[in-house]
Design an enzyme around this catalytic site. Structure first.
Site, mmCIF file in Angstrom:
data_model
loop_
_atom_site.group_PDB
_atom_site.id
_atom_site.type_symbol
_atom_site.label_atom_id
_atom_site.label_comp_id
_atom_site.label_asym_id
_atom_site.label_seq_id
_atom_site.Cartn_x
_atom_site.Cartn_y
_atom_site.Cartn_z
ATOM 1 N N CYS A 23 -7.849 -3.530 -0.756
ATOM 2 C CA CYS A 23 -7.744 -3.157 0.656
ATOM 3 C C CYS A 23 -8.549 -4.140 1.515
ATOM 4 C CB CYS A 23 -8.151 -1.707 0.859
ATOM 5 S SG CYS A 23 -7.657 -1.041 2.477
ATOM 6 N N HIS B 12 -3.941 0.652 -2.318
ATOM 7 C CA HIS B 12 -4.984 1.260 -3.158
ATOM 8 C C HIS B 12 -4.405 1.613 -4.525
ATOM 9 C CE1 HIS B 12 -8.211 1.849 -0.158
ATOM 10 N NE2 HIS B 12 -7.204 1.909 0.708
ATOM 11 N N GLU C 190 -5.975 2.658 -7.045
ATOM 12 C CA GLU C 190 -6.653 3.864 -7.542
ATOM 13 C C GLU C 190 -6.082 5.144 -6.948
ATOM 14 O OE1 GLU C 190 -8.851 2.996 -3.710
ATOM 15 O OE2 GLU C 190 -7.791 1.852 -5.260
#
Length: 202
Positions: free
Chosen positions: A79, A183, A185
């Site tokens: 990011c 992202h 994750e």
């Protein structure tokens, strides 16, 4: 061991949890010596470009991060961690980025009945099928939260784009350096596979 760089402006715990989920030894650190000893490093980031660069300066991590990148060991920006690898951002005029790559961060144009910030799932146009995107299906969906996007000067380093009104550069890779605007994750099993691909580079 993977160093998760803590400079006061990163989304640390969700990244740490995802890395531990895939069996990685990961250490949250702001210590330059621990960073240099790591096998790989991750630079996360949330918030504004100027604030994040100020945090890096105040944490005295600019040189350690650049030294790690020069070491040749795998490095991943996530990011804002992607945006800071470039020269500047229109979000914070006059603030210099790390300057690892040439390019500028611009605000996503409003219009097309699309909201800014760009929040939610969007598909990838994968341009490089090695590195992070090895065995990742074309047009895989990943999760975004951002108002600014990369315009890379060197088109050869762009490994993926997405379309949100216009085409946005959302991933780069060159040599040992990898970075994504989305992202991983927060991107479900597809994001986990992308993180596994990064770990496999160690």
């Amino acid at each position: 061991m993977i160093a998760l760089i803590d400079y006061g402006a990163g989304n640390l715990h969700s990244v740490k949890n995802a890395m531990e989920y895939i069996g990685c030894e990961i250490c949250i650190t702001h210590d330059a010596e621990i960073l240099q000893a790591a096998d790989a490093a991750v630079l996360p980031g949330v918030g504004s470009f100027g604030h994040a660069m100020d945090c890096l300066h105040r944490s005295k991590l600019i040189k350690p991060v650049l030294d790690f990148i020069k070491s040749g060991k795998p490095f991943l920006g996530i990011c804002l961690g992607l945006q800071m690898l470039f020269e500047e951002s229109s979000e914070s005029p006059g603030v210099k980025g790390l300057g690892v790559f040439k390019g500028k961060i611009e605000m996503i144009p409003s219009g097309w009945d699309l909201k800014v910030p760009h929040i939610g799932w969007n598909s990838l146009n994968i341009k490089q099928t090695d590195g992070l995107f090895r065995n990742i299906e074309p047009e895989s969906y990943v999760y975004f939260v951002h108002s600014y996007y990369l315009k890379a000067e060197d088109r050869d380093i762009v490994s993926a784009t997405t379309t949100y009104g216009i085409e946005l550069d959302v991933a780069v890779q060159k040599d040992n350096i990898y970075a994504v605007q989305f992202h991983p994750e927060k991107s479900g099993m597809r994001g986990i596979e992308i993180l596994k691909n990064f770990v496999s580079l160690i």
